[in-house]
Design a protein around this motif. Structure first.
Motif, short mmCIF file in Angstrom:
data_model
loop_
_atom_site.label_atom_id
_atom_site.label_comp_id
_atom_site.label_asym_id
_atom_site.label_seq_id
_atom_site.Cartn_x
_atom_site.Cartn_y
_atom_site.Cartn_z
N SER A 39 5.78 -29.47 22.24
CA SER A 39 6.43 -30.55 23.00
C SER A 39 7.07 -31.58 22.07
N CYS A 40 6.37 -31.90 20.99
CA CYS A 40 6.94 -32.84 20.01
C CYS A 40 8.21 -32.28 19.37
N MET A 82 5.22 -30.65 28.86
CA MET A 82 4.29 -29.89 28.02
C MET A 82 3.26 -30.80 27.36
N PHE A 83 3.71 -31.98 26.93
CA PHE A 83 2.75 -32.91 26.31
C PHE A 83 1.73 -33.39 27.33
N LEU A 122 0.59 -26.56 22.40
CA LEU A 122 1.43 -27.19 23.41
C LEU A 122 1.92 -28.56 22.94
N CYS A 123 1.02 -29.32 22.33
CA CYS A 123 1.38 -30.66 21.85
C CYS A 123 2.45 -30.60 20.78
N GLY A 155 9.74 -31.00 27.26
CA GLY A 155 8.86 -31.50 26.20
C GLY A 155 7.84 -32.48 26.72
#
Length: 212
Positions: free
Chosen positions: A45-46, A84-85, A41-42, A81
Motif C-alpha cells: 500500500s505504501c 490496502m493499508f 499489505l502495508c 493503496g
C-alpha cells in the motif's frame, strides 16, 4: 523454543501493530503467516501511494515547465493503496486482540498451576523403589541427579532447550549445569521440602528426551 507470551509482550506487539507497522508486532510474537501477510499489505500500500504521489508531482512540474498538458495520474491507485493499508491495519488489530487473549489465558493457567497444592513428600522406601527404576540417577539427600553426555556443545544445548520446554509444561524446573558436551540435571521439589513423584516422573521424561 518460543518465549512465553506475557501480557506485556502482547501489549507491546499490539502497539507495534497499530501505531508503528502493521504485522511487525505479530511477527515478534511468532505469528509468522499473519504477520507476513499484514506487513506485505502495508508495504504494498505504501508503494502504491508513493508511486501515485511521484506521478502527481511529475504531472505538476510538467505543467510548470512544459507546454504540453501532462496526463494526471488516476485516483484509483491512491484509493487502492489506502484501502490496502486500512485492511492491513484492521487485520493486525484482530491479531493483536488474539495475542492479548492468548496472554491472558496463559497467565490464568500459570496462576492455576502456582495455586495448586504442593505434592506430598515421598517416604524413604518409596524413594528407594522409584530410584531403582532409574539406574543412571543418583541420590544425594533430598536431591536426585544425573549427568548426560552428548557428542558436542550444540547437541547439549538442544537437549537443554527440550528440557526447558518440558519443565514449563510440567511446571517443575530442574537445576541445570552445562559443561560443554555434558549436562547435569538435579531434581527436588522445594515446595514439599524433598523428593516427590514429580521429580521421578520428570527424571523419566528427561531420559526419554536424551534418547531422541
Amino acid at each position: 523454543m518460543n518465549k512465553p507470551l506475557t501480557t506485556a509482550r502482547a501489549r507491546n506487539a499490539a502497539l507495534l501493530n497499530l501505531l508503528a507497522t502493521p504485522g511487525l508486532g505479530s511477527l515478534r510474537c511468532g505469528r509468522w503467516v499473519e504477520g507476513a501477510g499484514q506487513m506485505a499489505l502495508c508495504l504494498l500500500s505504501c508503494a502504491l501511494v508513493f508511486i501515485w504521489f511521484w506521478k502527481e508531482m511529475s504531472a505538476y512540474y510538467g505543467m510548470m515547465f512544459n507546454t504540453t498538458t501532462p496526463v494526471q495520474p488516476s485516483m484509483n491507485m491512491l484509493k487502492v493503496g489506502v484501502v490496502m493499508f486500512i485492511v492491513s491495519w484492521i487485520w493486525s488489530g484482530v491479531t493483536s486482540l488474539s495475542l492479548m487473549r492468548q496472554a491472558s489465558n496463559e497467565n490464568t493457567d500459570a496462576l492455576k498451576k502456582s495455586a495448586a497444592p504442593p505434592p506430598l513428600k515421598m517416604a524413604p522406601t518409596q524413594i528407594v523403589i522409584s530410584l531403582g527404576s532409574l539406574p543412571d540417577w543418583s541420590r544425594n539427600g533430598e536431591v536426585i541427579s544425573r549427568t548426560y553426555q552428548f557428542k558436542d556443545f550444540p547437541a547439549a544445548v538442544k537437549f537443554v532447550n527440550a528440557i526447558a520446554e518440558a519443565a514449563e509444561q510440567a511446571w517443575h524446573h530442574p537445576d541445570i549445569d552445562i559443561r560443554w558436551n555434558k549436562v547435569t540435571l538435579a531434581l527436588t521439589t522445594h515446595s514439599a521440602g524433598g523428593l516427590t513423584e514429580k521429580d521421578f516422573a520428570f527424571a523419566k521424561k528427561a531420559d526419554e528426551l536424551a534418547n531422541r
